[in-house]
Design a protein around this motif. Structure first.
Motif, PDB file in Angstrom:
ATOM      1  N   GLU A   1       7.082   0.722 -11.322  1.00 40.97           N
ATOM      2  CA  GLU A   1       5.854   1.526 -11.298  1.00 40.97           C
ATOM      3  C   GLU A   1       4.726   0.816 -10.564  1.00 40.97           C
ATOM      4  O   GLU A   1       3.886   1.451  -9.942  1.00 40.97           O
ATOM      5  CB  GLU A   1       5.388   1.852 -12.724  1.00 40.97           C
ATOM      6  N   PHE A   2       4.682  -0.507 -10.675  1.00 43.53           N
ATOM      7  CA  PHE A   2       3.653  -1.312 -10.007  1.00 43.53           C
ATOM      8  C   PHE A   2       4.367  -2.427  -9.252  1.00 43.53           C
ATOM      9  O   PHE A   2       4.630  -3.495  -9.802  1.00 43.53           O
ATOM     10  CB  PHE A   2       2.654  -1.869 -11.026  1.00 43.53           C
ATOM     11  N   PRO A   3       4.745  -2.162  -7.972  1.00 45.29           N
ATOM     12  CA  PRO A   3       5.614  -3.081  -7.230  1.00 45.29           C
ATOM     13  C   PRO A   3       4.909  -4.313  -6.663  1.00 45.29           C
ATOM     14  O   PRO A   3       5.134  -4.697  -5.512  1.00 45.29           O
ATOM     15  CB  PRO A   3       6.174  -2.188  -6.124  1.00 45.29           C
ATOM     16  N   MET A   4       4.075  -4.954  -7.475  1.00 47.86           N
ATOM     17  CA  MET A   4       3.461  -6.212  -7.056  1.00 47.86           C
ATOM     18  C   MET A   4       4.534  -7.296  -7.045  1.00 47.86           C
ATOM     19  O   MET A   4       5.347  -7.383  -7.965  1.00 47.86           O
ATOM     20  CB  MET A   4       2.356  -6.619  -8.033  1.00 47.86           C
ATOM     21  N   VAL A   5       4.522  -8.121  -5.988  1.00 45.74           N
ATOM     22  CA  VAL A   5       5.442  -9.247  -5.903  1.00 45.74           C
ATOM     23  C   VAL A   5       4.631 -10.525  -6.050  1.00 45.74           C
ATOM     24  O   VAL A   5       3.639 -10.728  -5.334  1.00 45.74           O
ATOM     25  CB  VAL A   5       6.207  -9.255  -4.564  1.00 45.74           C
ATOM     26  N   ALA A   6       5.034 -11.375  -6.988  1.00 45.98           N
ATOM     27  CA  ALA A   6       4.427 -12.696  -7.154  1.00 45.98           C
ATOM     28  C   ALA A   6       5.353 -13.696  -6.474  1.00 45.98           C
ATOM     29  O   ALA A   6       6.512 -13.833  -6.864  1.00 45.98           O
ATOM     30  CB  ALA A   6       4.252 -13.028  -8.629  1.00 45.98           C
ATOM     31  N   PHE A   7       4.834 -14.344  -5.440  1.00 49.13           N
ATOM     32  CA  PHE A   7       5.616 -15.312  -4.665  1.00 49.13           C
ATOM     33  C   PHE A   7       5.180 -16.729  -4.991  1.00 49.13           C
ATOM     34  O   PHE A   7       4.005 -16.986  -5.239  1.00 49.13           O
ATOM     35  CB  PHE A   7       5.372 -15.126  -3.159  1.00 49.13           C
ATOM     36  N   THR A   8       6.154 -17.641  -4.939  1.00 51.87           N
ATOM     37  CA  THR A   8       5.856 -19.065  -4.953  1.00 51.87           C
ATOM     38  C   THR A   8       6.002 -19.561  -3.525  1.00 51.87           C
ATOM     39  O   THR A   8       7.082 -19.449  -2.934  1.00 51.87           O
ATOM     40  CB  THR A   8       6.818 -19.836  -5.877  1.00 51.87           C
ATOM     41  N   ALA A   9       4.905 -20.074  -2.974  1.00 50.73           N
ATOM     42  CA  ALA A   9       4.938 -20.720  -1.658  1.00 50.73           C
ATOM     43  C   ALA A   9       5.048 -22.214  -1.937  1.00 50.73           C
ATOM     44  O   ALA A   9       4.097 -22.821  -2.432  1.00 50.73           O
ATOM     45  CB  ALA A   9       3.676 -20.395  -0.867  1.00 50.73           C
ATOM     46  N   PRO A  10       6.227 -22.799  -1.661  1.00 53.68           N
ATOM     47  CA  PRO A  10       6.435 -24.194  -2.057  1.00 53.68           C
ATOM     48  C   PRO A  10       5.616 -25.173  -1.223  1.00 53.68           C
ATOM     49  O   PRO A  10       5.304 -24.913  -0.059  1.00 53.68           O
ATOM     50  CB  PRO A  10       7.935 -24.414  -1.830  1.00 53.68           C
ATOM     51  N   ALA A  11       5.265 -26.293  -1.857  1.00 50.51           N
ATOM     52  CA  ALA A  11       4.588 -27.376  -1.146  1.00 50.51           C
ATOM     53  C   ALA A  11       5.389 -27.681   0.113  1.00 50.51           C
ATOM     54  O   ALA A  11       6.619 -27.711   0.085  1.00 50.51           O
ATOM     55  CB  ALA A  11       4.506 -28.610  -2.049  1.00 50.51           C
TER      56      ALA A  11
ATOM     57  N   GLU B   1       9.123 -12.534  -7.581  1.00 45.22           N
ATOM     58  CA  GLU B   1       9.555 -11.593  -8.615  1.00 45.22           C
ATOM     59  C   GLU B   1       8.694 -10.347  -8.535  1.00 45.22           C
ATOM     60  O   GLU B   1       7.519 -10.419  -8.176  1.00 45.22           O
ATOM     61  CB  GLU B   1       9.380 -12.216  -9.998  1.00 45.22           C
ATOM     62  N   VAL B   2       9.276  -9.210  -8.921  1.00 47.11           N
ATOM     63  CA  VAL B   2       8.570  -7.932  -8.890  1.00 47.11           C
ATOM     64  C   VAL B   2       8.075  -7.597 -10.296  1.00 47.11           C
ATOM     65  O   VAL B   2       8.828  -7.700 -11.265  1.00 47.11           O
ATOM     66  CB  VAL B   2       9.497  -6.807  -8.368  1.00 47.11           C
ATOM     67  N   PHE B   3       6.813  -7.175 -10.388  1.00 46.99           N
ATOM     68  CA  PHE B   3       6.215  -6.845 -11.685  1.00 46.99           C
ATOM     69  C   PHE B   3       6.959  -5.688 -12.336  1.00 46.99           C
ATOM     70  O   PHE B   3       7.425  -5.811 -13.461  1.00 46.99           O
ATOM     71  CB  PHE B   3       4.727  -6.524 -11.510  1.00 46.99           C
ATOM     72  N   SER B   4       7.062  -4.531 -11.648  1.00 49.09           N
ATOM     73  CA  SER B   4       7.784  -3.381 -12.185  1.00 49.09           C
ATOM     74  C   SER B   4       7.978  -2.348 -11.081  1.00 49.09           C
ATOM     75  O   SER B   4       7.315  -2.410 -10.048  1.00 49.09           O
ATOM     76  CB  SER B   4       7.006  -2.732 -13.348  1.00 49.09           C
TER      77      SER B   4
ATOM     78  N   VAL C   1       0.873  -1.178   0.000  1.00 48.53           N
ATOM     79  CA  VAL C   1       0.000   0.000   0.000  1.00 48.53           C
ATOM     80  C   VAL C   1       0.911   1.229   0.000  1.00 48.53           C
ATOM     81  O   VAL C   1       1.697   1.421   0.927  1.00 48.53           O
ATOM     82  CB  VAL C   1      -0.915   0.006   1.243  1.00 48.53           C
ATOM     83  N   PRO C   2       0.853   2.070  -1.068  1.00 45.87           N
ATOM     84  CA  PRO C   2       1.774   3.206  -1.182  1.00 45.87           C
ATOM     85  C   PRO C   2       1.773   4.126   0.040  1.00 45.87           C
ATOM     86  O   PRO C   2       2.813   4.631   0.443  1.00 45.87           O
ATOM     87  CB  PRO C   2       1.285   3.951  -2.426  1.00 45.87           C
ATOM     88  N   SER C   3       0.605   4.318   0.662  1.00 47.09           N
ATOM     89  CA  SER C   3       0.516   5.205   1.824  1.00 47.09           C
ATOM     90  C   SER C   3       0.770   4.468   3.139  1.00 47.09           C
ATOM     91  O   SER C   3       0.726   5.073   4.207  1.00 47.09           O
ATOM     92  CB  SER C   3      -0.867   5.867   1.867  1.00 47.09           C
ATOM     93  N   GLY C   4       1.048   3.173   3.065  1.00 43.57           N
ATOM     94  CA  GLY C   4       1.267   2.372   4.273  1.00 43.57           C
ATOM     95  C   GLY C   4       2.711   2.413   4.733  1.00 43.57           C
ATOM     96  O   GLY C   4       3.559   3.080   4.135  1.00 43.57           O
ATOM     97  N   PRO C   5       3.004   1.673   5.817  1.00 45.11           N
ATOM     98  CA  PRO C   5       4.343   1.704   6.410  1.00 45.11           C
ATOM     99  C   PRO C   5       5.458   1.172   5.507  1.00 45.11           C
ATOM    100  O   PRO C   5       6.620   1.520   5.701  1.00 45.11           O
ATOM    101  CB  PRO C   5       4.209   0.852   7.670  1.00 45.11           C
ATOM    102  N   LEU C   6       5.123   0.367   4.506  1.00 40.28           N
ATOM    103  CA  LEU C   6       6.144  -0.172   3.593  1.00 40.28           C
ATOM    104  C   LEU C   6       6.322   0.715   2.364  1.00 40.28           C
ATOM    105  O   LEU C   6       7.226   0.486   1.562  1.00 40.28           O
ATOM    106  CB  LEU C   6       5.792  -1.592   3.152  1.00 40.28           C
ATOM    107  N   GLY C   7       5.435   1.698   2.203  1.00 37.18           N
ATOM    108  CA  GLY C   7       5.487   2.538   1.008  1.00 37.18           C
ATOM    109  C   GLY C   7       5.304   1.690  -0.231  1.00 37.18           C
ATOM    110  O   GLY C   7       4.537   0.735  -0.223  1.00 37.18           O
ATOM    111  N   ARG C   8       6.009   2.035  -1.283  1.00 37.02           N
ATOM    112  CA  ARG C   8       5.929   1.288  -2.548  1.00 37.02           C
ATOM    113  C   ARG C   8       7.069   0.286  -2.668  1.00 37.02           C
ATOM    114  O   ARG C   8       7.456  -0.097  -3.758  1.00 37.02           O
ATOM    115  CB  ARG C   8       5.972   2.260  -3.720  1.00 37.02           C
TER     116      ARG C   8
END
Length: 158
Positions: free
Chosen positions: A114-124, A109-112, A85-92
């Protein structure tokens, strides 16, 4: 001479979600296993229902692109997407998201920038209950939004 591992890109088609990124395709790196099967090698940012390590069937189009035709088998891994959340404690900061989840050893991995979405793999076999608690805490405390792009029975019951 040993056969070289063939890396291919497998493309997925989907309907874009309202208010989300406008893409309707996503290409995922994969290792070819057979004539029409491959093992996904990265976490998807947009495609639901598939995780890193899953085996998918594909059809090769006239354009030479490999288009996903369904999942053959699950790796047991899950795909989790986290957007700070850009306005949250972690910023962007995608890095801050990684740091918060680092105790679980998740690859992501990080999308970009500009859009710092992280896609995580949670392993079995990962601590799914612990990961879910932290994700929920982060939501409550305004660190991030998250979604599960691909969950297993073990994930949902943890």
């Amino acid at each position: 001479m040993e056969n070289a591992v063939e890396k291919i890109k497998v493309w997925f088609r989907f309907v874009p979600r309202e208010g989300w990124l406008p893409q309707d395709t996503e290409g995922l790196w994969a290792t070819r296993l057979g004539e029409d099967t491959a093992r996904v090698q990265n976490a998807p940012f947009l495609q639901d229902g598939v995780a890193e390590g899953d085996v998918v069937r594909f059809e090769t189009g006239a354009d030479g692109l490999h288009w996903a035709a369904g999942r053959v088998s699950s790796s047991g891994n899950c795909t989790i997407r986290v957007v700070p959340v850009p306005s949250g404690p972690l910023g962007r900061s995608a890095r801050a998201v990684h740091q918060r989840l680092s105790a679980f050893g998740l690859g992501g991995e990080v999308f970009s920038a500009e859009f710092p979405m992280v896609a995580f793999t949670a392993p079995a076999g990962a601590d799914f209950a612990g990961i879910k608690r932290l994700l929920e805490q982060g939501e409550r405390e305004g660190w991030w939004h998250h979604e599960v792009g691909c969950g297993t029975e073990e994930w949902w019951s943890a």
